[in-house]
Design a protein around this motif. Sequence first.
Motif, short mmCIF file in Angstrom:
data_model
loop_
_atom_site.label_atom_id
_atom_site.label_comp_id
_atom_site.label_asym_id
_atom_site.label_seq_id
_atom_site.Cartn_x
_atom_site.Cartn_y
_atom_site.Cartn_z
N LYS A 289 1.91 6.21 7.20
CA LYS A 289 3.25 6.55 6.58
C LYS A 289 3.16 7.81 7.15
N GLU A 290 2.38 8.85 7.32
CA GLU A 290 2.46 10.14 7.92
C GLU A 290 2.87 10.17 9.40
N ALA A 291 2.36 9.20 9.91
CA ALA A 291 2.52 9.10 11.39
C ALA A 291 3.98 8.58 11.51
N SER A 292 4.50 8.01 10.88
CA SER A 292 6.00 7.49 11.04
C SER A 292 7.19 8.38 10.44
N GLY A 293 6.62 9.41 9.84
CA GLY A 293 7.69 10.15 9.23
C GLY A 293 7.58 10.89 7.98
N GLU A 294 8.32 11.64 7.29
CA GLU A 294 8.36 12.25 6.06
C GLU A 294 7.81 11.43 5.03
N LEU A 295 7.07 11.82 4.02
CA LEU A 295 6.94 11.11 2.83
C LEU A 295 7.92 11.51 1.77
N THR A 296 8.68 10.53 1.46
CA THR A 296 9.63 10.70 0.52
C THR A 296 9.18 10.64 -1.04
N ASP A 297 9.88 10.94 -1.80
CA ASP A 297 9.43 10.89 -3.39
C ASP A 297 9.25 9.09 -3.46
N ASP A 298 9.87 8.21 -2.87
CA ASP A 298 9.53 6.90 -2.87
C ASP A 298 8.43 6.64 -2.32
N ILE A 299 7.98 7.10 -1.21
CA ILE A 299 6.87 6.74 -0.66
C ILE A 299 5.65 7.36 -1.38
N GLU A 300 5.63 8.56 -1.89
CA GLU A 300 4.70 9.02 -2.88
C GLU A 300 4.41 8.22 -4.07
N ARG A 301 5.64 7.72 -4.58
CA ARG A 301 5.24 6.96 -5.75
C ARG A 301 4.66 5.73 -5.48
N TYR A 302 4.93 4.81 -4.40
CA TYR A 302 4.51 3.79 -3.87
C TYR A 302 2.90 4.00 -3.67
N LEU A 303 2.40 5.16 -3.09
CA LEU A 303 1.07 5.51 -2.87
C LEU A 303 0.50 5.61 -4.25
N ALA A 304 0.99 6.28 -5.00
CA ALA A 304 0.35 6.33 -6.26
C ALA A 304 0.06 5.14 -7.09
N LEU A 305 1.43 4.31 -6.84
CA LEU A 305 0.94 3.20 -7.67
C LEU A 305 -0.36 2.45 -7.32
N HIS A 306 -0.77 2.49 -5.89
CA HIS A 306 -1.91 1.78 -5.36
C HIS A 306 -3.22 2.40 -6.33
N THR A 307 -3.21 3.41 -6.90
CA THR A 307 -4.56 3.88 -7.82
C THR A 307 -4.07 3.87 -9.29
N ASP A 308 -2.82 3.52 -9.60
CA ASP A 308 -2.54 3.57 -11.06
C ASP A 308 -2.47 2.23 -11.62
N TYR A 309 -2.21 1.12 -10.46
CA TYR A 309 -2.39 -0.21 -11.02
C TYR A 309 -3.43 -0.83 -10.44
#
Length: 269
Positions: free
Chosen positions: A86-106
């Motif tokens: 995702k960093e290679a394709s552009g800015e990490l928005t709040d939604d992308i950050e939330r999506y990444l966090a879900l991978h460790t939360d769930y």
Amino acid sequence: MLTHQADNGEQGRLAMIDSGDNGLTGWKPSTYIKNHLRRSVLDYLFITNADLDHMSDLNNLWTEGITVSSFQRNRSVSPEVLRIIKEASGELTDDIERYLALHTDYIHAVDAPFDQHMGGITVTAFSNPYPRFYDTNNLSLAVFFKFGPFKILFPGDLEEDGWLAMLEQPAFRAELVGTTVLVASHHGRTNGYCQRIFDYFEPQVVVISDKSIVHSTQKPHYQYAASNQGVLVSNTNRRRRCLTTRKDGWILFKVSDDGRYTVTTEYNG
């Protein structure tokens, strides 16, 4: 969105496929769940693709105080690798950050498994593995939902190479058989079309979640993939082989446990 309604009208648990908003109309799934459905719990969330258009309202689910009980995605890709992609394709928005966090939360087992708690609706999901693919499109989650003989497929943004890789899986080929409704991959774009999948099924109708035509690659391939009979849209009394959110607005399927279903659209397109 997907839910089961009992004969007495009681609504069951709620599932949602992706969490994108509509920038043209202002529609957001987070506010729809909270204010229209008057729910505070989203029982099952499926994210089929790791690009922003599939999750542009994801973080707002938490902002609106909605509890997300379970989260399903392509598990072969670690959050660390996804962050690099995702960093290679552009800015990490709040939604992308939330999506990444879900991978460790769930990461724990689901308390209420989908197949046992959705009133007879069942789900089967497939994905290609990382590192065979490095791009988010071909790492999409392809999800089949079934209720009696009715079956609908949400394939994310799979491109042809991704489809062909999926077809190497005998279980995926078997699951394609009998698919009633196909949601077109990659919003109906040409690179999401794979003729080979139609060796295994002929959908009664194809649904395309699209915007206004802004790309030359948005072509009407799918109208020729569906059965000649198509489906009867109840509010227009017309038979259609291909439905699009651009032309038809929201599209509602009401399915009985014997597989019979009705289709209603927002507009009389």
